[in-house]
Design a protein around this motif. Structure first.
Motif, mmCIF file in Angstrom:
data_model
loop_
_atom_site.group_PDB
_atom_site.id
_atom_site.type_symbol
_atom_site.label_atom_id
_atom_site.label_comp_id
_atom_site.label_asym_id
_atom_site.label_seq_id
_atom_site.Cartn_x
_atom_site.Cartn_y
_atom_site.Cartn_z
ATOM 1 N N GLY A 1 0.778 -1.233 0.000
ATOM 2 C CA GLY A 1 0.000 0.000 0.000
ATOM 3 C C GLY A 1 0.812 1.288 0.000
ATOM 4 N N TYR A 2 2.119 1.192 -0.128
ATOM 5 C CA TYR A 2 2.921 2.431 -0.208
ATOM 6 C C TYR A 2 2.636 3.121 -1.544
ATOM 7 N N LYS A 3 2.582 4.452 -1.510
ATOM 8 C CA LYS A 3 2.133 5.196 -2.686
ATOM 9 C C LYS A 3 3.230 6.063 -3.300
ATOM 10 N N GLU A 4 4.348 6.160 -2.635
ATOM 11 C CA GLU A 4 5.428 6.957 -3.208
ATOM 12 C C GLU A 4 6.748 6.272 -2.893
ATOM 13 N N ILE A 5 7.477 5.945 -3.954
ATOM 14 C CA ILE A 5 8.742 5.239 -3.805
ATOM 15 C C ILE A 5 9.846 6.198 -4.220
ATOM 16 N N SER B 1 -6.395 22.998 -9.941
ATOM 17 C CA SER B 1 -6.591 21.698 -9.298
ATOM 18 C C SER B 1 -5.249 20.981 -9.225
ATOM 19 N N VAL B 2 -4.947 20.442 -8.048
ATOM 20 C CA VAL B 2 -3.647 19.826 -7.841
ATOM 21 C C VAL B 2 -3.824 18.481 -7.142
ATOM 22 N N GLU B 3 -3.165 17.462 -7.668
ATOM 23 C CA GLU B 3 -3.246 16.163 -7.004
ATOM 24 C C GLU B 3 -2.129 16.037 -5.971
ATOM 25 N N ILE B 4 -2.530 15.828 -4.735
ATOM 26 C CA ILE B 4 -1.513 15.620 -3.697
ATOM 27 C C ILE B 4 -1.671 14.209 -3.135
ATOM 28 N N LEU B 5 -0.572 13.715 -2.597
ATOM 29 C CA LEU B 5 -0.624 12.438 -1.880
ATOM 30 C C LEU B 5 -0.693 12.779 -0.398
ATOM 31 N N CYS B 6 -1.812 12.434 0.224
ATOM 32 C CA CYS B 6 -1.997 12.805 1.631
ATOM 33 C C CYS B 6 -1.061 11.982 2.503
ATOM 34 N N GLU B 7 -0.220 12.687 3.291
ATOM 35 C CA GLU B 7 0.760 11.919 4.062
ATOM 36 C C GLU B 7 0.712 12.137 5.567
ATOM 37 N N ASP B 8 -0.060 13.100 6.026
ATOM 38 C CA ASP B 8 -0.024 13.342 7.476
ATOM 39 C C ASP B 8 -1.200 14.220 7.896
ATOM 40 N N TYR B 9 -1.328 14.366 9.202
ATOM 41 C CA TYR B 9 -2.344 15.250 9.763
ATOM 42 C C TYR B 9 -1.615 16.236 10.665
ATOM 43 N N GLY C 1 -2.491 8.386 2.806
ATOM 44 C CA GLY C 1 -2.261 7.296 1.850
ATOM 45 C C GLY C 1 -3.152 7.374 0.618
ATOM 46 N N LYS C 2 -4.010 8.399 0.562
ATOM 47 C CA LYS C 2 -4.885 8.554 -0.613
ATOM 48 C C LYS C 2 -4.379 9.708 -1.492
ATOM 49 N N GLU D 1 -9.553 22.913 -1.188
ATOM 50 C CA GLU D 1 -10.684 22.054 -0.839
ATOM 51 C C GLU D 1 -10.683 20.808 -1.695
ATOM 52 N N ILE D 2 -11.184 19.728 -1.104
ATOM 53 C CA ILE D 2 -11.168 18.443 -1.811
ATOM 54 C C ILE D 2 -12.091 18.494 -3.029
ATOM 55 N N GLU D 3 -11.539 18.069 -4.168
ATOM 56 C CA GLU D 3 -12.366 17.934 -5.366
ATOM 57 C C GLU D 3 -12.657 16.477 -5.648
ATOM 58 N N ARG D 4 -11.615 15.642 -5.391
ATOM 59 C CA ARG D 4 -11.721 14.229 -5.746
ATOM 60 C C ARG D 4 -10.775 13.413 -4.868
ATOM 61 N N ILE D 5 -11.197 12.203 -4.529
ATOM 62 C CA ILE D 5 -10.335 11.313 -3.746
ATOM 63 C C ILE D 5 -10.170 10.023 -4.536
ATOM 64 N N GLU D 6 -8.935 9.570 -4.595
ATOM 65 C CA GLU D 6 -8.655 8.343 -5.339
ATOM 66 C C GLU D 6 -7.749 7.468 -4.497
ATOM 67 N N ASP D 7 -7.871 6.173 -4.640
ATOM 68 C CA ASP D 7 -7.017 5.289 -3.864
ATOM 69 C C ASP D 7 -5.580 5.320 -4.327
#
Ligand code: SAH
Ligand code: SF4
Ligand code: F3S
Length: 442
Positions: A193-197, A383-391, A418-419, A436-442
């Protein structure tokens, strides 16, 4: 109850990942992690010696343990990493901090378990530094703490001997890991499930040139990016003397590879580049960036810069400023030259006084920040796709990075770590974006 460990890490991502390997060894031995030094049965320092202040930090924090060690005589204190690998450093550490129990280097970190066992069986301290690099020891059980990002070593060591740099002295010569080991590791990480190598090496572009493997970096990158699944691929560090079009062609082929290249320039002046033994010119560097952008116009570049190298004149410094403006970096790490004993530059004439170094670094930081700020503003409304990594607890916001490493913050009720999250950016604050969130993808 299980014994507990606490690791303090200094230095680069290579070191951060090696701390994960050390943690893996400790877990195999039955240790558990603790965030509080006071609760630990073993405290381990993974040190860095790239600049004087990295060493001073470690000295300060090791010294501060004197009292705790007195209160808890069974507490083990271990020091490893680049500083202990430096010639003569263990003697200095021994004198300064007689309470250190174990010292080891970068070339024998896999021995950590044995060293701890030996120390437990004897009163005398255990000091074990290997002078020369051996064969690569594969280790599958790193205890990773960076989800959804994972670091993967593709090679160890450095052959370049840039005249200011201590790394070749404390990391040994270049050794490439076998491609099958790297690919297996990446496959496992992606399956987990890791999303960035991020592929790691001091000079990834010379992967395979040590004769140990027959694959080039471009081929390896191609194979890594061909692994099924939605994940990002990054690599660092590229050395401009070896950065070639075959790598950019592979980037073009795979959308998985982030369009960001970390290409440390160090200086914009040819005289200084030569004195640094970097083996490229300003012109060659700019040609490489032009080549990158001709194939990938959206690509961004980040860099490392040193100011105040011996002999650097105001004119040389201004050439660095000029190059920074020309390239228009996404961001840059800027450093004041730090004299490292044993390197060529430490013996050079024309060491630059501190006040001049400080003045130059302040001007450069100002320039770099202004470029970064301007780039942030361009994100507004996009619109920018980010990889969510923390809170971020303080802000009450989730955060992640886009492929260019830009940090984006947003609100969410659900845990999205992780999304891949597409944000509509409505605020740019210096280097950070908010949206603001536009879209969530696995
Ligand atoms: N292998 C990588 C970087 C390793 S060190 C490369 O070649 O780019 C990371 C950065 O630390 C270097 O790029 C350089 O900018 C900086 N650095 C290395 N030695 C230094 C020194 N003696 N003083 C100041 N900065 C240094
Ligand atoms: Fe140091 Fe140069 Fe090697 Fe990078 S390439 S680690 S700066 S000697
Ligand atoms: Fe990294 Fe510092 Fe060693 S930057 S390679 S930990 S000297």
């Amino acid at each position: 109850m299980a014994e507990k460990y606490h690791i303090v890490t200094y230095g680069c991502q290579m070191n951060v990942h090696e701390s994960e390997k050390m943690a893996g060894i400790l877990h195999q031995m039955g240790y558990e992690e603790t965030a509080k030094k006071e609760d630990a049965d073993i405290i381990l320092f993974n040190t860095c010696c790239i600049r004087e202040n990295a060493e001073n930090h470690a000295f300060g924090n090791i010294g501060a343990l004197k009292k705790l060690k007195k209160q808890k005589p069974n507490l083990l204190i271990a020091v490893g990493g680049c500083m202990t690998q430096e010639k003569g450093k263990t003697d200095i550490l021994k004198k300064k901090f007689p309470f250190i129990d174990i010292m080891f280097g970068t070339l024998n970190l896999e021995e950590l378990g044995n060293l701890i066992a030996r120390k437990k069986a004897q009163k005398k301290k255990v000091i074990e530094i290997r002078e020369k690099e051996g064969e690569i020891v594969e280790f599958d059980d790193a205890y990773r703490t960076s989800y959804p990002n994972a670091w993967v070593n593709i090679m160890y060591g450095c052959n370049n001997f840039c005249s200011y740099c201590i790394v070749p002295y404390v990391r040994g010569r270049e050794r490439s890991r076998k491609p099958e080991h790297i690919l297996n590791e990446v496959k496992k990480l992606v399956a987990a499930g890791y999303k960035e190598i991020t592929l790691l090496g001091q000079n990834v572009n010379s992967y395979g040139t040590d004769g140990k493997v027959k694959t080039s970096f471009a081929q390896l990158l191609d194979e890594v990016a061909s692994i099924e699944g939605k994940f990002r691929v990054r690599f660092m560090t590229s050395h401009p003397k070896d950065f070639t079009e075959d790598v950019v062609k592979v980037m073009e082929k795979h959308r998985k590879i982030c369009r960001l290249v970390h290409l440390p320039v160090q200086s914009g002046s040819n005289a200084i580049l030569q004195a640094m033994n970097r083996r490229y010119t300003r012109e060659k560097y700019l040609d490489e960036i032009a080549m990158l952008k001709s194939r990938l116009p959206e690509a961004e570049v980040t860099t490392d810069i040193i100011v105040g190298f011996p002999g650097e004149t105001e004119e040389d410094y201004l050439q660095t400023e000029d190059l920074v403006k020309t390239v228009d970096y996404a961001s840059a790490f800027t450093f004041v030259y730090s004299k490292r004993q044993g390197t060529k530059a430490a013996e050079m004439d024309g060491q630059i006084p501190e006040d001049i170094q400080k003045d130059r670094i302040m001007r450069l930081v100002e320039l770099v920040n202004s470029l970064t700020r301007k780039k942030s503003e361009k994100y507004l409304g996009k619109s920018v796709e980010i990889l969510c990594e923390d809170y971020d607890e303080k802000k009450g916001l989730y955060l992640g990075r886009d492929e260019f490493g830009r940090m984006g913050y947003f609100k969410s009720e659900k845990n999205l770590i992780g999304k891949f999250v597409t944000l509509k950016i409505n605020k740019a604050n210096g280097i950070s974006l908010f949206g603001e969130i536009e879209r969530i993808e696995d």
